[in-house]
Write an enzyme that holds these catalytic residues in place. Structure first.
Site, short mmCIF file in Angstrom:
data_model
loop_
_atom_site.label_atom_id
_atom_site.label_comp_id
_atom_site.label_asym_id
_atom_site.label_seq_id
_atom_site.Cartn_x
_atom_site.Cartn_y
_atom_site.Cartn_z
N HIS A 54 85.79 -19.76 40.79
CA HIS A 54 84.39 -20.24 40.89
C HIS A 54 83.95 -20.28 42.35
O HIS A 54 84.38 -21.14 43.12
CB HIS A 54 84.29 -21.64 40.27
N HIS A 56 80.24 -19.10 44.86
CA HIS A 56 78.87 -18.56 44.85
C HIS A 56 78.77 -17.57 46.02
O HIS A 56 78.35 -17.94 47.12
CB HIS A 56 77.84 -19.68 45.02
N GLN A 149 70.31 -21.15 38.52
CA GLN A 149 70.35 -22.33 39.39
C GLN A 149 69.25 -23.35 39.10
O GLN A 149 69.48 -24.55 39.10
CB GLN A 149 70.28 -21.89 40.86
N HIS A 207 77.82 -24.32 34.65
CA HIS A 207 77.86 -25.51 35.50
C HIS A 207 77.53 -26.67 34.57
O HIS A 207 76.39 -26.77 34.09
CB HIS A 207 76.82 -25.43 36.62
N GLU A 210 77.44 -31.57 36.51
CA GLU A 210 77.76 -31.76 37.93
C GLU A 210 76.84 -32.85 38.48
O GLU A 210 75.91 -32.59 39.25
CB GLU A 210 77.60 -30.45 38.72
N ASP A 306 84.15 -23.01 45.21
CA ASP A 306 82.71 -23.15 44.99
C ASP A 306 81.89 -22.56 46.14
O ASP A 306 80.97 -21.79 45.92
CB ASP A 306 82.35 -24.63 44.78
N TRP A 312 75.28 -26.32 50.14
CA TRP A 312 75.93 -27.43 49.46
C TRP A 312 77.17 -27.92 50.18
O TRP A 312 77.61 -29.04 49.99
CB TRP A 312 76.32 -27.00 48.03
N1 17E Z 1 74.82 -24.70 42.83
C1 17E Z 1 75.11 -25.79 42.07
O1 17E Z 1 74.37 -26.12 41.13
N2 17E Z 1 76.22 -26.50 42.34
C2 17E Z 1 77.02 -26.15 43.33
N3 17E Z 1 78.10 -26.89 43.58
C3 17E Z 1 76.73 -25.01 44.14
C4 17E Z 1 75.61 -24.32 43.84
C5 17E Z 1 77.61 -24.62 45.28
FE FE2 Z 2 79.26 -23.96 41.46
#
Ligand code: 17E
Ligand code: FE2
Length: 410
Positions: A54, A56, A149, A207, A210, A306, A312
């Site tokens: 994982h 990005h 996203q 995702h 989170e 990540d 982030w």
């Molecule tokens: N986008 C997201 O929703 N969560 C993350 N941890 C990253 C991007 C890096």
């Molecule tokens: Fe992520």
């Protein structure tokens, strides 16, 4: 190629590894062969390559553009990325992604799953990453997730952009239910994820939860749907940090469903240590999913980075050992056996999540992909955060690290 004097995980003694036509031909204490291409690893540990399940790659090396994330929250990161995203070009994405992949290769990574933001009407990042995927094909396995996203149902045309990206060639369908405007949108978005995955025969990597909100319970929706459709092994829930905040009774009820569904969980220990707990005063929650409990309840868990320097997470090196280091601390995994087992989190377990089965492992008949680390055993590797000395891809040297011993002037 003949690799001499290798140590193997969970095996006694020294092993000789004969590689022919890019495959592991023979792995035995003694091997008779006339191969002149000999790599004597002098008792160092040989492992299958690290898996990065994982990251990005479309966002790497953009930290500070246009501003640094001051609050350290996921939300400010998303807002900053929204601004940076306007400047994306194919060349920009490709050069940054390539830079990250090169760095990952130096750390022994050969299998990567990258999320790619598809909440962009021009789908620039996905176009760029599909080219990168082709370009790196002989160096690393690169899987791409169409990642919405800004939401599937909360972003204009989010659903059609997601489907378009999958049609273009993404390997996995992504989602972000905890960020959709409402709980109902979140649930509905997951239904859409499964529909698209089934229609185009793709894997799923969402995702999921989170957020430090014990009420964010999309993981049960994801797992139940995966279970109902028999798609668990091809489904991954990433982050799952709300589980940290679930009450124990609910968490244990959930473990049964997770186990039955066979879905995979990706935890991002450095990232979520940094992003979570930001709305807490004291005590501050650690905000990492329950790695240890999941492992003990028969759920496949792996760990991932990540980010490398993005809105982030402002640092990062591409080295999976950082994730082990953080994970064994934050998730209380430093019993001796637990430390040894933690190596699975960046190897076998990641391979399982990525559905690599037949292509992964130091075993006769499999492609000769492996790394040699500067340690005799898993414990020393973890204690010392030992570097990767060699990375070999289908029998060919992919990376060799000059062996420099420090000089002491005592
Ligand atoms: N986008 C997201 O929703 N969560 C993350 N941890 C990253 C991007 C890096
Ligand atoms: Fe992520």
């Amino acid at each position: 190629m003949l690799v001499k004097n290798a140590r193997l995980r969970k095996q006694e003694g020294f092993w000789q590894i004969h590689i022919q036509n890019g495959m592991f031909q023979q792995i035995a204490p003694t091997v008779v062969c006339e191969d002149t291409d000999v790599l004597d690893v002098d008792g160092k540990l040989v492992l299958p390559p690290f898996v990065e399940p994982h990251i990005h790659l479309d966002c790497v090396y953009t930290a500070g553009e246009p501003r640094w994330n001051q609050s350290g929250t996921l939300f400010e990161g998303i807002a900053l990325w929204e601004e940076r995203k306007q400047q994306l070009t194919k060349e920009d994405v490709k050069s940054r992604a390539w830079k990250a992949i090169r760095t990952q290769i130096t750390h022994g990574v050969q299998f990567i799953r990258s999320h790619v933001d598809v909440t962009d009407p021009s789908l620039t990042a996905m176009r760029a990453m599909l080219e990168v995927k082709e370009e790196v094909a002989n160096l690393v396995d690169l899987q791409l997730v169409a990642f919405p996203q800004d939401g599937i149902l909360s972003f204009p045309n989010g659903l059609s952009l997601l489907e378009e990206a999958v049609k273009m060639g993404a390997d996995c369908v992504g989602g972000i239910p905890h960020y959709e405007f409402t709980r109902d949108y979140g649930v509905e978005s997951l239904k859409k994820v499964f529909e698209i995955a089934q229609k185009y025969d793709k894997m799923i990597d969402v995702h999921c939860d989170e957020i430090d909100d014990g009420q964010s319970r999309f993981l049960e929706v994801l797992a139940a749907e995966a279970y109902r459709l028999g798609m668990g092994a091809r489904t991954t829930a990433s982050h799952a940090v709300a589980m940290h905040s679930y009450n124990n009774a609910y968490a244990h009820k959930l473990f049964r469903l997770l186990r039955l569904s066979k879905i995979n969980i990706v935890s991002c220990p450095t990232e979520n240590t940094h992003l979570q707990g930001r709305f807490d005063t004291f005590p501050k929650r650690r905000g990492i999913t329950r790695v240890k409990d999941l492992m003990n309840n028969g759920v496949n868990v792996c760990i991932a980075q990540d980010s490398i320097m993005d809105p982030w997470y402002p640092i990062g090196t591409g080295n999976p050992m950082r994730e082990i280091e953080m994970c064994i601390h934050m998730c209380h995994l430093m019993g001796y056996e637990e430390m040894l087992q933690s190596l699975d989190l960046v190897t076998e377990n990641g391979a399982k999540a990525l559905n690599l089965a037949d292509r992964y492992g130091v075993e006769e008949g499999k492609p000769a992909n492996f790394i040699v680390v500067d340690a005799d055993n898993a414990y020393e590797l973890i204690r010392d955060m030992a570097p990767v000395l060699y990375s070999v891809r289908q029998g060919k040297m992919l990376m060799k690290r000059p062996h420099a011993e420090p000089e002491l002037f005592l």
